[in-house]
Design a protein around this motif. Structure first.
Motif, PDB file in Angstrom:
ATOM      1  N   UNK A   1       1.225  12.365 -11.041  1.00 60.98           N
ATOM      2  CA  UNK A   1       0.121  12.671 -11.959  1.00 60.98           C
ATOM      3  C   UNK A   1       0.252  11.973 -13.308  1.00 60.98           C
ATOM      4  N   UNK A   2       1.476  11.598 -13.686  1.00 61.03           N
ATOM      5  CA  UNK A   2       1.676  10.915 -14.958  1.00 61.03           C
ATOM      6  C   UNK A   2       1.287   9.456 -14.935  1.00 61.03           C
ATOM      7  N   UNK A   3       1.062   8.876 -13.758  1.00 65.87           N
ATOM      8  CA  UNK A   3       0.628   7.485 -13.677  1.00 65.87           C
ATOM      9  C   UNK A   3      -0.880   7.462 -13.833  1.00 65.87           C
ATOM     10  N   UNK A   4      -1.355   6.809 -14.899  1.00 70.37           N
ATOM     11  CA  UNK A   4      -2.807   6.810 -15.121  1.00 70.37           C
ATOM     12  C   UNK A   4      -3.443   5.437 -14.924  1.00 70.37           C
ATOM     13  N   UNK A   5      -2.647   4.380 -14.819  1.00 69.53           N
ATOM     14  CA  UNK A   5      -3.164   3.060 -14.467  1.00 69.53           C
ATOM     15  C   UNK A   5      -2.171   2.394 -13.525  1.00 69.53           C
ATOM     16  N   UNK A   6      -2.690   1.709 -12.523  1.00 68.82           N
ATOM     17  CA  UNK A   6      -1.829   1.001 -11.576  1.00 68.82           C
ATOM     18  C   UNK A   6      -2.578  -0.213 -11.057  1.00 68.82           C
ATOM     19  N   UNK A   7      -1.947  -1.403 -11.200  1.00 69.12           N
ATOM     20  CA  UNK A   7      -2.588  -2.656 -10.850  1.00 69.12           C
ATOM     21  C   UNK A   7      -1.637  -3.568 -10.086  1.00 69.12           C
ATOM     22  N   UNK A   8      -2.214  -4.390  -9.215  1.00 67.11           N
ATOM     23  CA  UNK A   8      -1.501  -5.498  -8.586  1.00 67.11           C
ATOM     24  C   UNK A   8      -1.731  -6.737  -9.431  1.00 67.11           C
ATOM     25  N   UNK A   9      -0.636  -7.432  -9.791  1.00 64.14           N
ATOM     26  CA  UNK A   9      -0.743  -8.639 -10.599  1.00 64.14           C
ATOM     27  C   UNK A   9      -0.023  -9.800  -9.913  1.00 64.14           C
ATOM     28  N   UNK A  10      -0.396 -11.010 -10.271  1.00 62.89           N
ATOM     29  CA  UNK A  10       0.130 -12.221  -9.652  1.00 62.89           C
ATOM     30  C   UNK A  10       1.502 -12.566 -10.242  1.00 62.89           C
TER      31      UNK A  10
ATOM     32  N   UNK B   1      11.806   9.231 -10.124  1.00 60.68           N
ATOM     33  CA  UNK B   1      11.288   9.618  -8.804  1.00 60.68           C
ATOM     34  C   UNK B   1      10.669   8.426  -8.080  1.00 60.68           C
ATOM     35  N   UNK B   2       9.891   7.632  -8.801  1.00 63.83           N
ATOM     36  CA  UNK B   2       9.276   6.462  -8.178  1.00 63.83           C
ATOM     37  C   UNK B   2      10.349   5.496  -7.691  1.00 63.83           C
ATOM     38  N   UNK B   3      11.358   5.252  -8.510  1.00 62.02           N
ATOM     39  CA  UNK B   3      12.434   4.334  -8.133  1.00 62.02           C
ATOM     40  C   UNK B   3      13.166   4.823  -6.892  1.00 62.02           C
ATOM     41  N   UNK B   4      13.451   6.121  -6.842  1.00 62.97           N
ATOM     42  CA  UNK B   4      14.170   6.673  -5.695  1.00 62.97           C
ATOM     43  C   UNK B   4      13.319   6.630  -4.433  1.00 62.97           C
ATOM     44  N   UNK B   5      12.079   7.038  -4.520  1.00 66.01           N
ATOM     45  CA  UNK B   5      11.217   7.088  -3.332  1.00 66.01           C
ATOM     46  C   UNK B   5      10.858   5.690  -2.831  1.00 66.01           C
ATOM     47  N   UNK B   6      10.643   4.762  -3.757  1.00 67.95           N
ATOM     48  CA  UNK B   6      10.266   3.403  -3.353  1.00 67.95           C
ATOM     49  C   UNK B   6      11.469   2.549  -3.007  1.00 67.95           C
TER      50      UNK B   6
ATOM     51  N   UNK C   1       0.825  -1.209   0.000  1.00 74.67           N
ATOM     52  CA  UNK C   1       0.000   0.000   0.000  1.00 74.67           C
ATOM     53  C   UNK C   1       0.859   1.258   0.000  1.00 74.67           C
ATOM     54  N   UNK C   2       1.946   1.223   0.740  1.00 74.64           N
ATOM     55  CA  UNK C   2       2.835   2.391   0.793  1.00 74.64           C
ATOM     56  C   UNK C   2       3.457   2.663  -0.574  1.00 74.64           C
ATOM     57  N   UNK C   3       3.966   1.620  -1.222  1.00 72.51           N
ATOM     58  CA  UNK C   3       4.617   1.814  -2.511  1.00 72.51           C
ATOM     59  C   UNK C   3       3.587   2.152  -3.588  1.00 72.51           C
ATOM     60  N   UNK C   4       2.419   1.510  -3.523  1.00 66.89           N
ATOM     61  CA  UNK C   4       1.362   1.853  -4.480  1.00 66.89           C
ATOM     62  C   UNK C   4       0.948   3.316  -4.319  1.00 66.89           C
ATOM     63  N   UNK C   5       0.974   3.815  -3.083  1.00 69.43           N
ATOM     64  CA  UNK C   5       0.674   5.223  -2.850  1.00 69.43           C
ATOM     65  C   UNK C   5       1.706   6.135  -3.487  1.00 69.43           C
TER      66      UNK C   5
END
Length: 330
Positions: free
Chosen positions: A92-101, A124-129, A82-86
């Protein structure tokens, strides 16, 4: 699973997913076809947007024509998901985000006005996550229509429409941003968009017609939320094939009933060898697996290494980011 029992709602959802009228009063055209009043059409669409049946009435754009995009993935443990998905969803550039198996379990689409913006979002996502992000760039699309029939199966794939980005003019990105966020549910929506952008209604209509004819607007119409309408068992299938095989089998794969998206992407050496992708949207896992059996029966894919990544959770679904100073006319 939701059953669309109301025949008028079903017609709005089924018949207007593409080729939306590019005329001053488009909702009046829908009303005449349905035999109801303009106000009722608008009220039904507002209600379906509020209830989550539709995302918007608007446009999807051909990939990497008016803006840039990529498919991305990272690994997240269950306790940090949940933290990383947040973190991912805050961009704003992420327009779809899904959990997959899969071990690479958090998948998302990054969009932006240009490739530099997409690169910056990924960084930015790589650095923050604190995670490596796979950047799986598009090579070629075979089907990106993602239309649905209310009879329970995905519709026939329309003939591919090559996009001509040379028709794009100054100011078009503002119009397209409005359409990817959703047009206003007003009797004269193009006039509302024009006022929002400081342009004439006739000018907006002319540019939308040009962009649609040129394939820059890949689809103009009702954008449904497939999960809310019953397509809850959805799988991304990835295939380890050569570029030549991907190019030859891609069109055949795109035509398999139940395959709703199909494209070739760049693999990542030593980590992610898969080049050919297809999405299956179904109302149950057995139905999805039955479609997968049809895909596996394609001679070019016989024995090809592959993975099937079922989606289990949707974190974010919205329109693409085309302009940094984007607005919403709806």
């Amino acid at each position: 699973m939701e059953n669309v029992a109301d025949p008028v709602d079903a017609a709005l959802l089924n018949d207007w997913q593409r080729d939306f009228p590019i005329v001053p009063e488009p909702f009046a055209v829908l009303a005449r076809r349905l035999g109801i009043g303009d106000a009722e059409v608008l009220e039904r669409l507002r209600r379906m947007r509020t209830s989550g049946r539709i995302a918007r009435v608007g446009a999807t754009c051909a990939p990497n024509t008016v803006s840039a995009s990529t498919l991305a993935a990272l690994r997240a443990k269950s306790e940090e998901l949940d933290m990383i998905a947040g973190i991912v969803g805050e961009e704003p550039g992420v327009n779809h985000s899904y959990l997959r198996e899969d071990a690479w379990n958090l998948w998302f689409v990054v969009t932006g006005p240009d490739r530099a913006h997409v690169n910056g979002t990924i960084a930015r996502i790589s650095e923050r996550a604190g995670r490596r992000v796979l950047d799986l760039r598009l090579v070629r699309p075979f089907n990106v229509d993602l239309g649905f029939h209310m009879n329970g199966r995905a519709g026939d794939v329309p003939a591919p429409r090559p996009a001509d980005p040379d028709v794009i003019r100054a100011g078009d990105r503002g119009i397209l941003q409005c359409l990817t966020r959703g047009m206003p549910f007003e009797l004269r929506p193009w006039a509302v968009i024009g006022r929002f952008l400081g342009r004439d209604e006739a000018d907006v209509l002319e540019r939308v017609a040009v962009l649609h004819e040129a394939g820059v607007i890949a689809r103009l119409g009702v954008i449904v939320r497939h999960r809310a309408l019953g397509w809850t068992s959805n799988a991304m299938c990835v295939w380890d094939v050569t570029p030549g095989v991907a190019a030859s089998v891609g069109p055949d794969l795109a035509r398999v009933p139940g395959v709703t998206l199909c494209y070739e992407r760049r693999p990542v050496d030593g980590i992610w060898p898969y080049r050919l992708y297809n999405m299956i949207h179904a109302r149950s896992r057995p139905e999805a697996l039955a479609t997968l059996d049809q895909v596996r029966a394609l001679p070019a894919l016989a024995g090809a290494a592959h993975k099937v990544l079922f989606s289990t959770r949707c974190f974010k679904q919205t329109g693409a980011l085309i302009k940094l100073n984007k607005g919403r006319a709806a």
